[in-house]
Design a protein around this motif. Structure first.
Motif, PDB file in Angstrom:
ATOM      1  N   PHE A  82      14.792  -1.084  -0.283  1.00  0.00           N
ATOM      2  CA  PHE A  82      14.356  -1.557   0.632  1.00  0.00           C
ATOM      3  C   PHE A  82      14.547  -0.375   1.715  1.00  0.00           C
ATOM      4  O   PHE A  82      12.614  -0.344   2.379  1.00  0.00           O
ATOM      5  CB  PHE A  82      14.772  -3.010   1.498  1.00  0.00           C
ATOM      6  CG  PHE A  82      14.469  -3.889   0.442  1.00  0.00           C
ATOM      7  CD1 PHE A  82      13.892  -3.734  -0.872  1.00  0.00           C
ATOM      8  CD2 PHE A  82      15.592  -5.402   0.788  1.00  0.00           C
ATOM      9  CE1 PHE A  82      12.818  -5.072  -0.912  1.00  0.00           C
ATOM     10  CE2 PHE A  82      15.427  -6.157  -0.819  1.00  0.00           C
ATOM     11  CZ  PHE A  82      14.065  -6.292  -1.578  1.00  0.00           C
ATOM     12  N   ALA A  83      14.984   0.211   3.257  1.00  0.00           N
ATOM     13  CA  ALA A  83      15.097   1.040   3.069  1.00  0.00           C
ATOM     14  C   ALA A  83      13.796   2.548   3.312  1.00  0.00           C
ATOM     15  O   ALA A  83      13.769   2.584   3.563  1.00  0.00           O
ATOM     16  CB  ALA A  83      16.548   1.671   3.684  1.00  0.00           C
ATOM     17  N   THR A  84      14.569   2.279   2.013  1.00  0.00           N
ATOM     18  CA  THR A  84      13.495   3.871   1.742  1.00  0.00           C
ATOM     19  C   THR A  84      12.055   2.889   1.541  1.00  0.00           C
ATOM     20  O   THR A  84      11.695   3.718   2.074  1.00  0.00           O
ATOM     21  CB  THR A  84      13.908   4.836  -0.068  1.00  0.00           C
ATOM     22  OG1 THR A  84      15.428   4.531   0.063  1.00  0.00           O
ATOM     23  CG2 THR A  84      13.272   5.739  -0.493  1.00  0.00           C
ATOM     24  N   GLU A 114      10.904   3.264   5.584  1.00  0.00           N
ATOM     25  CA  GLU A 114      10.991   5.002   6.000  1.00  0.00           C
ATOM     26  C   GLU A 114       9.565   5.089   5.500  1.00  0.00           C
ATOM     27  O   GLU A 114       9.050   6.407   6.001  1.00  0.00           O
ATOM     28  CB  GLU A 114      12.304   5.850   5.287  1.00  0.00           C
ATOM     29  CG  GLU A 114      12.452   6.729   6.188  1.00  0.00           C
ATOM     30  CD  GLU A 114      13.184   7.905   5.199  1.00  0.00           C
ATOM     31  OE1 GLU A 114      13.210   8.996   6.044  1.00  0.00           O
ATOM     32  OE2 GLU A 114      14.095   7.224   4.715  1.00  0.00           O
ATOM     33  N   ILE A 115       8.938   5.266   3.520  1.00  0.00           N
ATOM     34  CA  ILE A 115       7.855   5.507   3.399  1.00  0.00           C
ATOM     35  C   ILE A 115       6.905   5.620   4.295  1.00  0.00           C
ATOM     36  O   ILE A 115       5.887   6.067   4.055  1.00  0.00           O
ATOM     37  CB  ILE A 115       7.753   5.526   1.764  1.00  0.00           C
ATOM     38  CG1 ILE A 115       9.464   6.545   1.006  1.00  0.00           C
ATOM     39  CG2 ILE A 115       6.897   5.980   0.793  1.00  0.00           C
ATOM     40  CD1 ILE A 115       9.157   6.529  -0.308  1.00  0.00           C
ATOM     41  N   GLY A 116       6.985   4.027   3.998  1.00  0.00           N
ATOM     42  CA  GLY A 116       5.758   3.368   4.796  1.00  0.00           C
ATOM     43  C   GLY A 116       5.208   2.940   5.964  1.00  0.00           C
ATOM     44  O   GLY A 116       4.139   3.479   6.513  1.00  0.00           O
ATOM     45  N   HIS A 117       6.380   3.956   6.353  1.00  0.00           N
ATOM     46  CA  HIS A 117       6.048   4.406   8.247  1.00  0.00           C
ATOM     47  C   HIS A 117       5.709   5.835   7.823  1.00  0.00           C
ATOM     48  O   HIS A 117       5.426   6.783   9.089  1.00  0.00           O
ATOM     49  CB  HIS A 117       7.462   4.204   8.926  1.00  0.00           C
ATOM     50  CG  HIS A 117       7.756   2.951   9.377  1.00  0.00           C
ATOM     51  ND1 HIS A 117       6.889   2.504  10.470  1.00  0.00           N
ATOM     52  CD2 HIS A 117       8.918   2.044   8.707  1.00  0.00           C
ATOM     53  CE1 HIS A 117       7.797   1.012  10.672  1.00  0.00           C
ATOM     54  NE2 HIS A 117       8.734   0.925  10.231  1.00  0.00           N
ATOM     55  N   GLY A 118       5.798   6.429   6.973  1.00  0.00           N
ATOM     56  CA  GLY A 118       4.826   8.102   7.182  1.00  0.00           C
ATOM     57  C   GLY A 118       5.493   8.786   7.513  1.00  0.00           C
ATOM     58  O   GLY A 118       4.887  10.403   8.364  1.00  0.00           O
ATOM     59  N   LEU A 164       6.552  12.765   3.836  1.00  0.00           N
ATOM     60  CA  LEU A 164       5.569  13.153   2.848  1.00  0.00           C
ATOM     61  C   LEU A 164       5.867  13.219   1.394  1.00  0.00           C
ATOM     62  O   LEU A 164       5.469  12.823   0.167  1.00  0.00           O
ATOM     63  CB  LEU A 164       4.168  14.233   3.331  1.00  0.00           C
ATOM     64  CG  LEU A 164       2.973  14.275   2.170  1.00  0.00           C
ATOM     65  CD1 LEU A 164       1.912  12.787   2.612  1.00  0.00           C
ATOM     66  CD2 LEU A 164       2.766  15.177   3.455  1.00  0.00           C
ATOM     67  N   LYS A 165       7.223  14.198   1.383  1.00  0.00           N
ATOM     68  CA  LYS A 165       7.666  14.577  -0.130  1.00  0.00           C
ATOM     69  C   LYS A 165       8.051  13.124  -0.812  1.00  0.00           C
ATOM     70  O   LYS A 165       7.365  13.207  -1.772  1.00  0.00           O
ATOM     71  CB  LYS A 165       8.707  15.638   0.511  1.00  0.00           C
ATOM     72  CG  LYS A 165       9.228  16.311  -1.110  1.00  0.00           C
ATOM     73  CD  LYS A 165       9.945  17.097  -0.115  1.00  0.00           C
ATOM     74  CE  LYS A 165      11.142  17.520  -1.733  1.00  0.00           C
ATOM     75  NZ  LYS A 165      12.104  18.947  -1.375  1.00  0.00           N
ATOM     76  N   LYS A 166       9.006  12.852  -0.166  1.00  0.00           N
ATOM     77  CA  LYS A 166       9.373  11.167  -0.810  1.00  0.00           C
ATOM     78  C   LYS A 166       8.425  10.935  -1.354  1.00  0.00           C
ATOM     79  O   LYS A 166       8.594   9.912  -2.649  1.00  0.00           O
ATOM     80  CB  LYS A 166      10.123  10.601   0.479  1.00  0.00           C
ATOM     81  CG  LYS A 166      11.164   8.904  -0.317  1.00  0.00           C
ATOM     82  CD  LYS A 166      12.455   8.670   0.828  1.00  0.00           C
ATOM     83  CE  LYS A 166      13.374   9.849   0.272  1.00  0.00           C
ATOM     84  NZ  LYS A 166      14.421   9.440   1.960  1.00  0.00           N
TER      85      LYS A 166
END
Length: 257
Positions: A162-164, A167-171, A174-176
């Motif tokens: 969920f944390a990952t 973090e991706i949702g916050h932008g 970009l690589k992840k």
């Protein structure tokens, strides 16, 4: 006088023979020393080549230690071929039973329970008539500490996922983001091609066969992987310079009021 003349002749002949033997011994010993030096130099060169090889994902420990060691690692790396082969045969039988023969899980569980309970019930009641001891049915309980440890481990992995995703949702990475999107798209394609059980069986086969093959040919695989990583970094740097660097990124840190 003849005897006195023969003695130095014999001594000179013996000296020559001893010199030949000593010379042969010294030459053989020098040859063996040269062979030892060559063997040690080749071994040191091989060790140096292995040290120069960059292991995949920055691995510094052996594959057995990376997999956690113990019996699970022995099972995956086929230390005991009979047990590992039995697990593989069991997984293949389950896949054939449910996927090929189209047997349903609930039906199988019910049939197995009906058969086992019927055998135990008849055995328990018939033991008084045939003068045999009733079946010893063990008491099965799940230990509290095992259940707590499994729940805590599962909770930790879910929270990390969920944390990952957050973090991706916050932008912020970009690589992840690109890696996760590519992985989800690949899973969707595989899900449309085969059922969940077949996909699970494919993943099981990959996890059960790739580690032992990698351990067997790790030097060759690591050398090839190092070259592939160098090429991928080059292409990623070009892609980052031309495309990714021009995309606006989200805030890295929350602003403090």
């Amino acid at each position: 006088m003849a005897e006195h003349k023969e003695e130095p002749v014999l001594e000179s002949v013996m000296d020559k023979i001893s010199e030949k033997f000593h010379g042969g011994d010294s030459s053989s010993s020098s040859d063996s020393d040269d062979e030892k030096k060559k063997g040690s130099s080749s071994a040191s060169a091989a060790e140096a080549m292995k040290a120069k090889i960059c292991r995949l994902f920055g691995r510094e420990r052996p594959v057995h230690s990376v997999l956690g060691g113990g019996k699970p690692a022995d099972l995956v790396l086929w230390r005991n071929k009979k047990i590992s082969g039995g697990v593989l045969a069991g997984a293949t039988a389950i896949w054939l039973l449910f996927e090929v023969m189209e047997y349903h899980l609930l039906t199988l569980l019910c049939h197995c329970l009906i058969l086992s309970l019927a055998i135990l019930f008849l055995w328990s009641n018939a033991s008084t008539f045939i003068n045999k001891s009733p079946p010893n049915i063990p008491e099965v309980k799940i230990p509290e500490d095992v259940a707590v440890n499994v729940a805590l481990s599962l909770r930790y992995e879910i929270n990390r996922g969920f944390a990952t995703l957050r973090e991706i949702g916050h932008g912020r990475d970009l690589k992840k983001f690109l890696i996760v999107i590519a992985g989800l798209w690949l899973l969707s394609v595989l899900g449309s091609c085969c059922s969940f059980l077949t996909l699970f069986y494919i993943v099981f086969m990959v996890l059960y066969t790739v580690p032992v093959l990698y351990e067997k040919y790790e030097d060759k695989v690591d050398a090839f992987g190092e070259k592939a990583m160098i090429e991928l970094k080059k292409y990623y740097a070009i892609f980052d310079e031309k495309c990714l660097s021009k995309i606006p990124k989200g805030p890295l840190k929350d602003k403090k009021h």
